[in-house]
Enzyme design. Structure first.
Site, PDB file in Angstrom:
ATOM      1  N   LYS A  93     -28.898  29.629  -7.825  1.00 36.81           N
ATOM      2  CA  LYS A  93     -29.251  28.770  -8.957  1.00 36.81           C
ATOM      3  C   LYS A  93     -30.471  27.913  -8.641  1.00 36.81           C
ATOM      4  CE  LYS A  93     -25.786  30.666 -10.760  1.00 36.81           C
ATOM      5  NZ  LYS A  93     -26.031  31.874 -11.541  1.00 36.81           N
ATOM      6  N   ARG A  99     -25.797  39.962 -16.150  1.00 34.99           N
ATOM      7  CA  ARG A  99     -24.702  40.917 -16.400  1.00 34.99           C
ATOM      8  C   ARG A  99     -24.411  40.907 -17.895  1.00 34.99           C
ATOM      9  NH1 ARG A  99     -22.094  35.955 -14.810  1.00 34.99           N
ATOM     10  NH2 ARG A  99     -21.086  35.120 -16.658  1.00 34.99           N
ATOM     11  N   GLY A 127     -19.620  31.276 -13.716  1.00 32.66           N
ATOM     12  CA  GLY A 127     -18.259  31.365 -14.227  1.00 32.66           C
ATOM     13  C   GLY A 127     -17.460  30.070 -14.103  1.00 32.66           C
ATOM     14  N   GLY A 128     -18.167  28.957 -13.945  1.00 36.19           N
ATOM     15  CA  GLY A 128     -17.480  27.671 -13.888  1.00 36.19           C
ATOM     16  C   GLY A 128     -16.816  27.356 -12.561  1.00 36.19           C
ATOM     17  N   ARG A 138     -11.080  33.273 -26.853  1.00 35.25           N
ATOM     18  CA  ARG A 138     -10.537  33.898 -25.645  1.00 35.25           C
ATOM     19  C   ARG A 138      -9.056  33.556 -25.542  1.00 35.25           C
ATOM     20  NH1 ARG A 138     -14.878  33.387 -20.736  1.00 35.25           N
ATOM     21  NH2 ARG A 138     -16.780  33.506 -22.009  1.00 35.25           N
ATOM     22  N   GLU A 184     -27.215  18.216 -10.108  1.00 36.41           N
ATOM     23  CA  GLU A 184     -28.015  18.071 -11.320  1.00 36.41           C
ATOM     24  C   GLU A 184     -27.532  16.833 -12.056  1.00 36.41           C
ATOM     25  OE1 GLU A 184     -29.282  22.604 -12.705  1.00 36.41           O
ATOM     26  OE2 GLU A 184     -27.654  21.609 -13.749  1.00 36.41           O
TER      27      GLU A 184
END
Lengths: 83, 455
Positions: free
Chosen positions: B116, B292, B164-165, B338, B200
């Site tokens: 990242k 992806r 993905g957290g 979801r 951040e």
């Protein structure tokens, strides 16, 4: 609370039990460790999520019933604490 | 086009990829762990290869075993799905070395976007705005404290290898940083095998808006519009919609332009997503590239009429984009829910166990992507996604009406799921008018915020 005055700390979910936050650091607690309410005793990993197992009250860890990385079922006893 | 493709995944995405392969007349090969012997992706594939024990590290993450399965079955290409090895540059490289086409980005694309910190630098160089943060990785807890003080609280502590957290913690004050550091580090190590963290600035009141992109690997790029994914718990998406409602004028076009610029600058190949945070004032900041196919791709398929897996196959087989930007048309509004094996009334804790009774909704504009069935045992080893309920309508209002009705028709007994959470969400004024931000789930489930901070 069990008959012997010890508190059972049980798994709230099924998953894999860890005694430390990573393989290269010491376990959160050992038998004999004095803990404060809310202190982390271990981790459970289920479906890629880690959750903390927390002390329900101030006390001393009297037993650790589960091996590191063992699969545990919901409701299974993991620790015993005295007041 | 390929004759035979191996799908290196499980669950709903493996089933979904296998269906597009079947529709294209391509033979499919499934791989499966011991926990997935009876899984639907195994029964729907033309062939299936056992790859090891239940733990993903010993099966779905075994590069050599999976490459060997592809060679043994004569597959020409591998589709990685999402998660598992999908963003592992070593896997993409191993496929190429074995003479197999990796249906996805180049190993170099994955390396560049997967870290990242390096992705942030690449975006800044391409003129895409990034969130203020630590220029380098934080090396120790003391270093994290210093950098957080310099940046000013609240901050986000993030895994450099993250996604993905996982390995992600919001830190509101100096008192919380030690706990957050320990948890983020252990999660990052467990999930990615890399405990590197960075900081951040945390943006309050922001929305998560991302752009679906396709690249040809030589600088050619197009976008398929944006998705709003601001309904999140534990920094993971629960509901996504396309297009994003309630964006200030010009913001969507700005996001599309920034995303295609990023894809061109990276010489990105195949399908991907460029994620942004949109601040309340409409300014937006690069978050990360997901190299992806994503879980939420069906909402984009619904409004564009494009099969993104088919586009992935076409790019992988020909090296060119299968259509041009001018050919992309947008129609109506789509929403995905979801349905996860999680208890919404118990901090979204995982709910492994048996599905005793199951019934899905039918009707106009309803799509269900799932791998589960009546009698299915949800294992503890994999993530909690059971199904994606996707609705499409001519307007957001119609999509919402269809979603309400579809949710009413869902029967899923035996374990608790997030299906019971969405009706609550649909009552929320900010959700209904589309102005909601990333705080919406913790506002609706107050205990969650507490627990999240505590973890």
């Amino acid at each position: 609370m069990a008959d012997d005055g010890l508190t059972d700390v049980k798994a709230l979910i099924s998953g894999t039990f860890y005694r430390a936050s990573s393989p290269d650091v010491p376990p959160f607690v050992e038998v004999g460790t004095a803990v404060r309410k809310g202190q982390t005793l271990g981790l459970l990993e289920s479906m890629k999520l880690f959750s903390k197992i927390k002390a329900p009250h101030d006390g001393v860890v009297r037993a650790i019933d589960t091996q590191n990385t063992e699969q545990v079922n919901v409701g299974q006893r993991l620790f015993r604490l005295s007041r | 086009m390929f004759d035979k493709v191996l799908v290196a995944n499980r669950g709903e995405i493996a089933v979904r990829v296998i269906r597009t392969l079947a529709a294209a007349g391509i033979r499919s090969v499934a791989v499966y762990s011991e926990a997935d012997r009876d899984a639907r992706h195994v029964s729907e594939a033309d062939e299936a290869v056992a790859i090891g024990p239940p733990q993903a590290a010993n099966s779905y993450l075994q590069i050599d075993t999976i490459v060997q399965a592809a060679r043994a079955t004569g597959a020409a290409a591998i589709h990685p799905g999402y998660g598992f090895l999908s963003e592992n540059p070593l896997f993409a490289a191993a496929c190429e070395q074995a003479g197999l086409t990796f249906i996805g980005p180049t190993p170099e694309n994955i390396r560049r976007t997967g870290n990242k910190l390096s992705a942030r630098r690449a975006m800044a160089a391409a003129g895409v705005p990034t969130i203020p943060g630590s220029p380098q990785a934080v090396s120790t807890l003391a270093d994290a404290r210093d950098q957080a003080d310099a940046l000013g609280y609240p901050v986000m502590l993030k895994a450099a290898a993250g996604g993905g957290g996982r390995g992600l913690r919001a830190v509101g004050s100096p008192q919380e940083i030690e706990d957050a550091y320990v948890m983020a580090e252990s999660e990052a190590r467990a999930a990615f095998g890399d405990a590197t963290l960075y900081l951040e600035k945390r943006m309050l009141g922001a929305r998560h808006v991302e752009v679906q992109v396709l690249g040809d690997g030589r600088g050619g790029a197009l976008h398929l519009g944006e998705r709003n994914c601001s309904v999140q718990r534990r920094h993971q998406k629960m509901l996504e919609e396309a297009p994003s409602p309630a964006l200030p004028t010009g913001v969507a076009a700005g996001l599309h332009a920034a995303a295609t610029r990023a894809v061109a600058a990276l010489r990105y190949r195949n399908a991907g997503t460029v994620e942004f945070l949109v601040a309340p004032d409409g300014r937006f900041y690069f978050l990360e590239v997901n190299a992806r196919i994503q879980v939420e791709h069906p909402v984009t398929e619904a409004i564009t009429g494009r099969d993104i897996v088919a586009a992935q196959l076409a790019i992988a087989a020909t090296g060119t984009l299968p259509f041009s930007q001018q050919d992309v048309r947008f129609d109506g509004h789509a929403i995905e829910c979801r349905i996860n094996a999680e208890d919404p009334d118990f901090e979204f804790m995982p709910q492994p166990g048996r599905i005793e009774q199951l019934g899905w909704p039918h009707g106009d504009g309803v799509r269900i992507d799932t791998h589960v069935f009546e009698g299915y045992d949800v294992p503890i080893y994999y993530d909690s996604l059971l199904a994606k309920l996707v609705v499409h309508g001519s307007s957001r209002a119609e999509a919402l009406a269809r979603l309400r009705e579809a949710l009413r028709q869902v029967t899923l007994l035996g374990i608790k799921t997030t299906a019971s959470f969405f009706p609550r969400l649909l009552e929320d004024r900010a959700f209904v008018d589309g102005t909601y931000d990333l705080g919406i789930v913790s506002r609706l489930v107050p205990a969650l915020e507490e627990e999240e901070e505590a973890i």
